[in-house]
Enzyme design. Structure first.
Site, PDB file in Angstrom:
ATOM      1  N   THR A   1      21.806  30.110  36.220  1.00 47.65           N
ATOM      2  CA  THR A   1      20.267  31.155  36.374  1.00 47.65           C
ATOM      3  C   THR A   1      19.827  30.377  37.476  1.00 47.65           C
ATOM      4  O   THR A   1      19.567  28.858  37.759  1.00 47.65           O
ATOM      5  CB  THR A   1      18.985  31.033  35.234  1.00 47.65           C
TER       6      THR A   1
ATOM      7  N   THR B   1      18.446  36.192  37.677  1.00 52.51           N
ATOM      8  CA  THR B   1      19.587  35.990  36.422  1.00 52.51           C
ATOM      9  C   THR B   1      19.502  37.246  35.949  1.00 52.51           C
ATOM     10  O   THR B   1      19.778  37.800  36.423  1.00 52.51           O
ATOM     11  CB  THR B   1      19.013  34.955  35.250  1.00 52.51           C
TER      12      THR B   1
ATOM     13  N   ARG C   1      17.667  42.963  25.976  1.00 51.80           N
ATOM     14  CA  ARG C   1      17.501  42.352  25.897  1.00 51.80           C
ATOM     15  C   ARG C   1      16.733  42.190  27.352  1.00 51.80           C
ATOM     16  O   ARG C   1      17.343  41.991  28.020  1.00 51.80           O
ATOM     17  CB  ARG C   1      18.466  41.372  25.488  1.00 51.80           C
TER      18      ARG C   1
HETATM   19  C1  SD4 Z   1      18.645  33.839  30.066  1.00 53.10           C
HETATM   20  N1  SD4 Z   1      17.608  31.590  31.155  1.00 53.10           N
HETATM   21  O1  SD4 Z   1      18.919  34.847  30.186  1.00 53.10           O
HETATM   22  C2  SD4 Z   1      18.232  33.011  31.096  1.00 53.10           C
HETATM   23  C3  SD4 Z   1      19.895  32.678  31.006  1.00 53.10           C
HETATM   24  C4  SD4 Z   1      20.226  31.433  32.108  1.00 53.10           C
HETATM   25  O2  SD4 Z   1      21.152  30.251  33.669  1.00 53.10           O
HETATM   26  O3  SD4 Z   1      19.639  30.729  32.245  1.00 53.10           O
HETATM   27  N2  SD4 Z   1      21.253  31.344  32.339  1.00 53.10           N
HETATM   28  O4  SD4 Z   1      18.275  33.400  28.659  1.00 53.10           O
END
Ligand code: SD4
Length: 324
Positions: A186, A204, A214
């Site tokens: 992300t 992300t 989700r």
């Molecule tokens: C999430 N924090 O959707 C994000 C995922 C993430 O690098 O950081 N991926 O939970």
């Protein structure tokens, strides 16, 4: 100028009793006493191009801080090799790529989209929410309709590589998020100009193979991103559920407000996750900076790198972490 020094984070060692390792992938840095008085860009993970594009925008008189955030993040959203953001992102359990993004300016305005399908530049749609609507968050179908009404076109975001991996995963459908193995890439990107004004964004495709519907931490102000122009800014990467449960970016900024350095604030916010949720085996990484241009970065597990661009250079640094 960022000074690089190989010693342990004092806050981490003496107060939190954490373990630290010597650096492998990047350069461990203690930025506690370093200031970047001019323009500064920091981002999660290895994003030299995003940082440099954002930095160029900061230098340009006709570009705003949000322009800098957007142009930096757009380049990662365009990159099919980054399988955690935009085009090429890994899909959810149903094989669909769904995007979350948030952007926040120096006046405290926020725009965000969640569960956005078939639109690559989620950060740009989030910015449109900020600039053209009375709302903060648009979700799902509504977010897509809004993007289409504003001239965006639908695109297939699932690349052949991500589809092949998904097909392999779908044989067993075992959901097991793994820190740094999925390379939780992300992008969270924070900018500071020479006057100390701050803005930030994150974008992300969320956790790979998540349940349909989700929403992670990234599009939720205070969780994946928070900017308070009086104090500082923070953004998160990793397992979003842990970040959501602790409002980790907001918490980190509040720790800075109480007088902690950015490094100490990151460490204390990560320790809150560990203390409250007991998440030693999952990954969360935080990066932050304050108005003065001091930087902090810390993660639960090792292997979290971040990118820093100032007037002199772009560096990829490895954050201190709670565990090896
Ligand atoms: C999430 N924090 O959707 C994000 C995922 C993430 O690098 O950081 N991926 O939970």
């Amino acid at each position: 100028m960022i000074t690089r020094r190989k010693f342990s984070s004092l806050f981490g060692l003496s107060i939190l009793g954490n373990s630290l390792k010597s650096c492998s992938a990047g350069v461990m840095t203690d930025t506690t006493n370093s200031f970047v008085s001019g323009n500064l860009v920091i981002s999660t993970w290895r994003n030299p191009t995003a940082n440099q594009l954002a930095f160029s925008a900061l230098k340009s008189e006709d570009k705003s801080l949000l322009d800098a955030v957007e142009v930096g993040i757009n380049t990662v959203e365009d990159d099919p090799k980054d399988q955690s953001v935009g085009y090429g992102g890994r899909p959810d359990k149903n094989g669909e790529v769904t995007l979350d993004a948030c952007i926040m300016d120096s006046k405290g305005n926020v725009g965000s989209v969640t569960y956005l399908k078939e639109i690559k530049h989620a950060i740009s749609v989030a910015r449109l929410v900020l600039e053209t609507t009375p709302h903060v968050i648009l979700s799902g179908q509504g977010a897509q309709d809004f993007a289409l009404e504003n001239g965006y076109i639908k695109e297939n975001l699932l690349t052949e590589k991500s589809k092949l991996e998904y097909d392999e995963w779908a044989k067993e459908m075992k959901y097991e998020p793994k820190a740094n193995i999925e390379r939780h890439d992300t992008i969270g990107l924070l900018v500071k100009d020479a006057q100390g004004n701050l803005s930030g964004g994150c974008s992300t495709s969320g956790m790979a193979y998540k349940l349909g519907g989700r929403v992670g931490d990234s599009p939720i102000p205070g969780a994946g991103l928070f900017v308070d122009n009086e104090i500082g800014a923070c953004t998160a990467t990793g397992v979003g559920e842990l970040v959501l449960k602790t409002c980790a970016s907001f918490l980190c900024v509040e720790f800075m407000r109480s007088g902690l350095s950015p490094q100490a604030a990151c460490e204390k916010a990560i320790m809150r996750i560990i203390d409250k949720i007991g998440a030693e085996k999952q990954q969360v990484g935080l990066i932050c900076c304050n108005k003065k241009g001091q930087i902090g970065a810390y993660s639960i597990m090792s292997g979290f790198v971040y990118s820093v661009t100032d007037n002199d250079s772009t560096q990829i640094l490895e954050a201190y972490s709670y565990s090896l």
